[in-house]
Design an enzyme around this catalytic site. Structure first.
Site, short mmCIF file in Angstrom:
data_model
loop_
_atom_site.label_atom_id
_atom_site.label_comp_id
_atom_site.label_asym_id
_atom_site.label_seq_id
_atom_site.Cartn_x
_atom_site.Cartn_y
_atom_site.Cartn_z
N CYS A 144 7.74 41.86 35.10
CA CYS A 144 8.89 42.76 35.21
C CYS A 144 8.55 43.88 36.19
O CYS A 144 8.33 43.62 37.37
CB CYS A 144 9.28 43.26 33.82
SG CYS A 144 10.63 44.44 33.72
N ASP A 162 18.29 34.90 35.35
CA ASP A 162 17.95 36.31 35.38
C ASP A 162 18.96 37.06 36.24
O ASP A 162 18.88 37.06 37.46
CB ASP A 162 16.54 36.48 35.94
CG ASP A 162 16.03 37.91 35.87
OD1 ASP A 162 16.84 38.83 35.63
OD2 ASP A 162 14.82 38.12 36.07
N HIS A 195 15.28 36.65 32.37
CA HIS A 195 14.27 37.66 32.64
C HIS A 195 13.36 37.79 31.41
O HIS A 195 13.79 37.68 30.27
CB HIS A 195 14.94 39.01 32.92
CG HIS A 195 14.01 40.04 33.43
ND1 HIS A 195 13.57 40.08 34.73
CD2 HIS A 195 13.40 41.09 32.80
CE1 HIS A 195 12.76 41.10 34.90
NE2 HIS A 195 12.63 41.73 33.74
#
Length: 262
Positions: free
Chosen positions: A140, A197, A232
């Site tokens: 991330c 995502d 994600h």
């Protein structure tokens, strides 16, 4: 086990990796302006280990990041994860992601992170690591920084970026993005992304691939894998977005990538 409150409800898929056969623990990492908290894990009693710098998620260095360090240690690496925005505040105290970003994450510059990762590498080299075999991986927030650090530090030999943003950063201090350094990588990077995502458009992934193909030798040796059904944070087993199939395949690819490039 302590996780970030801002990450929300803990999923039943959470994984705990034991520390049998490992040296591991929290420590104070010496940095330019004093010391910051960090965690390490390594096979016990071994020297000259390949080093992996582990760059935290947006939620900081919590139990999931420490668990990933232990997984890497069981695979034969000295893994180090520094708390890269300790100076700005305590990420574990936040329950709201937008507030966490606004009050803490947005105040962290890339230059601060680079210096702390350099310090992590120096510490690892003094504590059983081989400075000639250095990798970086991040998740991330840390996924973006994996791309950036692989362009910054020539000591890095390989990187694996897990769902790191490519065309944006977090806050006004960020002036350059992964797309800006794609052609200038000093080490080959494996990018692992989720097709579902919404925070990282597939158009950005395609632009990144084009930039890599037109770049340095290391850039051209880089690869990006997209898991069509993954969202994600698909490696984060403590969160609802966890995708076991993509996570397991990505982890295998990461270990192969490090084995091939270190």
């Amino acid at each position: 086990m302590s996780f970030s409150a801002a990450a929300g409800k803990i999923a039943p898929t959470v994984i705990h990796t034991d520390a049998a056969g490992l040296a591991h623990g929290d420590f104070q990492l010496p940095v330019d302006d004093g010391a910051i908290a960090a965690y390490y894990a390594a096979p016990a009693g071994r020297q000259n280990l390949p080093i992996v710098l582990v760059v935290q998620e947006i939620f900081g260095v919590h139990e999931h990041i420490k668990d990933l360090c232990r997984r890497l240690a069981h695979a034969g690496y000295l893994a180090v994860a520094a708390n890269l925005y300790e100076r700005q505040g305590d990420a574990s105290a936040y329950t709201d992601i937008p507030k966490l970003v606004a009050e803490l994450v947005s105040k962290v510059s890339d230059e601060q992170v680079y210096a702390d990762l350099d310090a992590s590498l120096a510490w690892a080299a003094r504590n059983g690591g081989d400075p000639a075999r250095v990798a970086v991986t991040g998740f991330c927030w840390g996924g973006r920084l994996t791309w950036m650090y692989a362009a910054h530090n020539p000591a890095v030999k390989a990187g694996v970026a897990w769902y790191g943003k490519l065309s944006v950063g977090h806050g006004p201090l960020i002036k350059r993005y992964a797309l800006d350094v794609a052609q200038d990588l000093r080490a080959p990077v494996l990018g692992l992304y989720g097709g579902r995502d919404a925070s990282i458009p597939l158009a950005d992934v395609d632009r990144m691939k084009a930039g890599l193909a037109a770049g340095s030798v290391a850039a051209r040796r880089s690869e990006i894998v997209v898991y069509p059904e993954a969202d994600h944070g698909f490696l984060a087993d403590y969160r609802p977005n966890y995708n076991a199939q993509a996570a397991q395949d990505g982890w295998r690819r990461m270990l192969d990538w490090f084995q091939n490039h270190l």
